[in-house]
Design a protein around this motif. Structure first.
Motif, short mmCIF file in Angstrom:
data_model
loop_
_atom_site.label_atom_id
_atom_site.label_comp_id
_atom_site.label_asym_id
_atom_site.label_seq_id
_atom_site.Cartn_x
_atom_site.Cartn_y
_atom_site.Cartn_z
N ASN A 282 0.96 -1.29 0.04
CA ASN A 282 0.07 0.02 -0.12
C ASN A 282 0.89 1.16 -0.06
O ASN A 282 0.19 2.30 0.05
N GLY A 283 2.21 1.33 -0.12
CA GLY A 283 3.02 2.33 -0.26
C GLY A 283 3.33 3.11 1.22
O GLY A 283 3.58 4.19 1.44
N LEU A 284 3.05 2.28 2.44
CA LEU A 284 3.13 3.04 3.76
C LEU A 284 2.27 4.43 3.85
O LEU A 284 1.09 4.14 3.58
N PHE A 285 2.76 5.35 3.83
CA PHE A 285 1.98 6.82 3.98
C PHE A 285 1.64 7.13 2.54
O PHE A 285 0.90 8.32 2.67
N ALA A 286 1.80 6.56 1.51
CA ALA A 286 1.41 7.09 0.32
C ALA A 286 -0.14 6.66 -0.26
O ALA A 286 -0.48 5.87 0.41
N HIS A 287 -0.52 7.58 -0.90
CA HIS A 287 -2.09 7.22 -1.30
C HIS A 287 -1.71 6.43 -2.74
O HIS A 287 -0.72 6.33 -3.39
N GLN A 288 -2.71 5.07 -3.07
CA GLN A 288 -2.71 4.40 -3.97
C GLN A 288 -2.96 5.23 -5.21
O GLN A 288 -3.79 5.82 -5.40
N PRO A 289 -2.14 4.94 -6.18
CA PRO A 289 -2.52 6.03 -7.48
C PRO A 289 -3.80 5.46 -8.19
O PRO A 289 -4.22 5.99 -8.75
N MET A 290 -3.84 4.18 -8.05
CA MET A 290 -5.17 3.49 -8.68
C MET A 290 -5.59 2.52 -7.73
O MET A 290 -5.62 1.34 -7.94
N PRO A 291 -6.48 3.23 -6.84
CA PRO A 291 -7.16 2.06 -5.96
C PRO A 291 -8.06 1.20 -6.34
O PRO A 291 -8.59 1.52 -7.42
N LYS A 292 -8.22 0.05 -5.71
CA LYS A 292 -8.98 -1.22 -6.36
C LYS A 292 -10.51 -0.54 -6.13
O LYS A 292 -10.63 0.38 -5.40
N GLU A 293 -11.42 -1.33 -7.01
CA GLU A 293 -13.04 -1.12 -6.69
C GLU A 293 -13.35 -1.31 -5.27
O GLU A 293 -12.95 -2.20 -4.88
N ASN A 294 -14.31 -0.40 -4.90
CA ASN A 294 -14.88 -0.68 -3.66
C ASN A 294 -13.90 -0.68 -2.29
O ASN A 294 -13.99 -1.29 -1.37
N SER A 295 -12.55 0.13 -2.62
CA SER A 295 -11.69 0.10 -1.86
C SER A 295 -11.73 1.79 -1.17
O SER A 295 -11.92 2.58 -1.62
N ILE A 296 -11.19 1.43 0.18
CA ILE A 296 -11.11 2.84 1.09
C ILE A 296 -9.78 3.24 1.19
O ILE A 296 -8.80 2.60 1.49
N ILE A 297 -9.68 4.52 0.70
CA ILE A 297 -8.13 5.01 0.75
C ILE A 297 -7.73 5.64 2.04
O ILE A 297 -8.50 6.45 2.51
N ALA A 298 -6.46 5.04 2.68
CA ALA A 298 -6.09 5.51 3.84
C ALA A 298 -5.30 6.81 3.81
O ALA A 298 -4.96 7.11 2.78
N ASP A 299 -5.31 7.59 4.90
CA ASP A 299 -4.45 8.89 4.93
C ASP A 299 -3.92 8.84 6.06
O ASP A 299 -4.11 9.68 7.24
N PRO A 300 -2.94 7.89 6.44
CA PRO A 300 -2.26 7.97 7.80
C PRO A 300 -1.34 9.19 8.18
O PRO A 300 -1.41 9.89 9.26
N ALA A 301 -0.74 10.09 6.97
CA ALA A 301 0.07 11.19 7.05
C ALA A 301 -1.05 12.30 7.77
O ALA A 301 -0.69 13.28 8.56
N MET A 304 -1.95 11.82 11.25
CA MET A 304 -0.71 12.22 12.09
C MET A 304 -0.92 13.95 12.20
O MET A 304 -0.81 14.49 13.33
N ARG A 305 -1.15 14.45 11.18
CA ARG A 305 -1.30 15.97 11.30
C ARG A 305 -2.35 16.53 12.20
O ARG A 305 -2.39 17.45 12.95
N LEU A 306 -3.59 15.56 11.97
CA LEU A 306 -4.62 15.67 12.98
C LEU A 306 -4.47 15.69 14.39
O LEU A 306 -4.72 16.67 15.24
N PHE A 307 -3.54 14.59 14.80
CA PHE A 307 -3.28 14.58 16.01
C PHE A 307 -2.25 15.65 16.58
O PHE A 307 -2.39 16.08 17.56
#
Length: 418
Positions: A282-301, A304-307
């Motif tokens: 999943n590229g660690l903190f990176a967004h997937q350039p082409m996410p799979k269908e019905n997948s949720i894109i994470a945003d750990p970075a 972090m900024r929110l915390f």
């Protein structure tokens, strides 16, 4: 009339005195709303029975509508479905004890006011249905904002989040009115379950034993908060697939409320990992350039900024540890076979981690130099330093894995060129 001819004569009674709408008796008001809802639903059903899809439309005539261009009067099958959903939501709204007494005010309310009123009274599913209809009608992104995404975030963050953290939310524009929304939350949860498999939770709306909770007002309030949190999880998980950033907005609303100090575990995992599994791709903190269908894109970075924004530096360290530990748990072959030139890039926000490290260092230095710091403060700082040390250990292991994987990348490139 958005509901058809069934309400034309009844609603026109109030037009003679617009400054003071006529308030009908409950029986008459109920009949008007029932006729409006039934006519809208019947219209959709009648049009759907037409064999050819190209013939499924209506072109209203009469009542001075002939002067209006036909393109403006044309109602497609989608338009009729939107009107039927809105009519059903308005009927539900009119049956609530806190709804306006004037049927004319209810029928003439704008979409924005309708969504706000429904969500305020706990009719979350109906509010989302109206928002979906408005978005599909206008189409496009006015001002770069998706109308449905914007409305959904407003509904969840403004009304459902306060209900889920047991906050007091007044009804009716600050008049101080309160009532239980357990029935409305239960109905919305059942409707949301039709969108997909319901997430695992401690309590579900369909399995609540109401008799065991209604012993006192505090128990009812705790039940409502628990069910609202479950519904929030359902909505956030279901709609994060097409509403990017929804989970992070919900997390921000929870932290901004000030009533809770920690995010629910399911929400943290949704922001950190999305729909990905422990496959390391999943590229660690990176967004997937082409996410799979019905997948949720994470945003750990972003998490972090929110915390960091809310001064929860220990939680931010835990995010770094969780993401990097996830990579280390994967096999070395899977890591070394991912080629950067083919889009497999592992991104780590080192500048953000450095800023976090320096913030914790500044807090630690200030606490040591201050003689007035109590034991509780010193204990919290020690716990914060401990979490920072865990983050440093995770980074060291991450750097070691990068050095080890260099040889594997060379072999992977050779095999890919062969």
């Amino acid at each position: 009339d958005m509901c058809g001819k069934a309400t034309a004569n009844s609603v026109s009674l109030s037009n003679s005195a617009p400054q003071k709408p006529i308030v009908l008796c409950k029986a008459a008001s109920k009949k008007i709303m029932d006729d409006a809802c039934l006519s809208a639903q019947a219209c959709v059903h009648a049009v759907s029975l037409t064999d050819k899809a190209s013939h499924r439309y209506l072109l209203p005539t009469g009542n001075n509508q002939d002067n209006i261009p036909s393109e403006s009067r044309l109602l497609t099958e989608e338009d009729l479905e939107r009107r039927a959903a809105r009519a059903l939501a308005l009927r539900m709204y009119s049956m609530d004890e806190y709804s306006p007494d004037s049927v004319d005010d209810i029928l003439k309310s704008t979409s924005r006011d309708t969504i706000d009123s429904l969500a305020m009274l706990g009719y979350y599913d109906q509010a989302i249905a109206v928002a979906s209809g408005v978005s599909s009608k206008r189409k496009g992104l006015p001002g770069g904002v998706d109308l449905f995404d914007d409305a959904l975030k407003y509904i969840l963050c403004t009304y459902l989040v306060p209900a889920s953290i047991n906050s007091r939310v007044t009804i009716g524009g600050g008049r101080g009115l309160e009532r239980s929304k357990v029935a409305q939350i239960c109905a919305s949860s059942s409707a949301c379950a039709l969108l997909g498999p319901a997430p695992q939770s401690r309590i579900t709306s369909s399995s609540v034993n109401f008799a065991s909770w209604v012993s006192n007002a505090q128990s009812v309030k705790a039940l409502e908060a628990t069910m609202a949190m479950n519904l929030l999880q359902q909505y956030t998980t279901a709609y994060s697939v097409k509403c990017r950033g929804l989970a992070l907005d919900v997390a921000s609303a929870i932290l901004q409320s000030g009533d809770v100090s920690k995010l629910p575990l399911w929400l943290k995992e949704l922001c950190m990992f999305g729909s990905s599994t422990l496959d390391g791709n999943n590229g660690l903190f990176a967004h997937q350039p082409m996410p799979k269908e019905n997948s949720i894109i994470a945003d750990p970075a972003g998490l972090m900024r929110l915390f960091i924004k809310h001064h929860q530096y220990g939680e931010a360290c835990d995010v770094v540890v969780s993401i990097l530990s996830k990579q280390l748990s994967c096999s070395e072959d899977a890591t070394s076979s991912r080629l950067p030139e083919k889009g497999s890039i592992d991104y780590v926000p080192y500048d953000l981690i450095d800023m976090l490290w320096n913030m914790i260092e500044s807090i630690s230095t200030t606490t040591v130099q201050s003689n007035s710091s109590g034991e509780d403060v010193k204990s919290q700082v020690k716990s914060l330093i401990k979490k920072r040390n865990c983050m440093e250990n995770a980074l060291e292991k991450h750097f070691d894995s990068l050095r080890i994987s260099e040889e594997g990348l060379k072999s992977a490139r050779t095999l890919s060129w062969a």
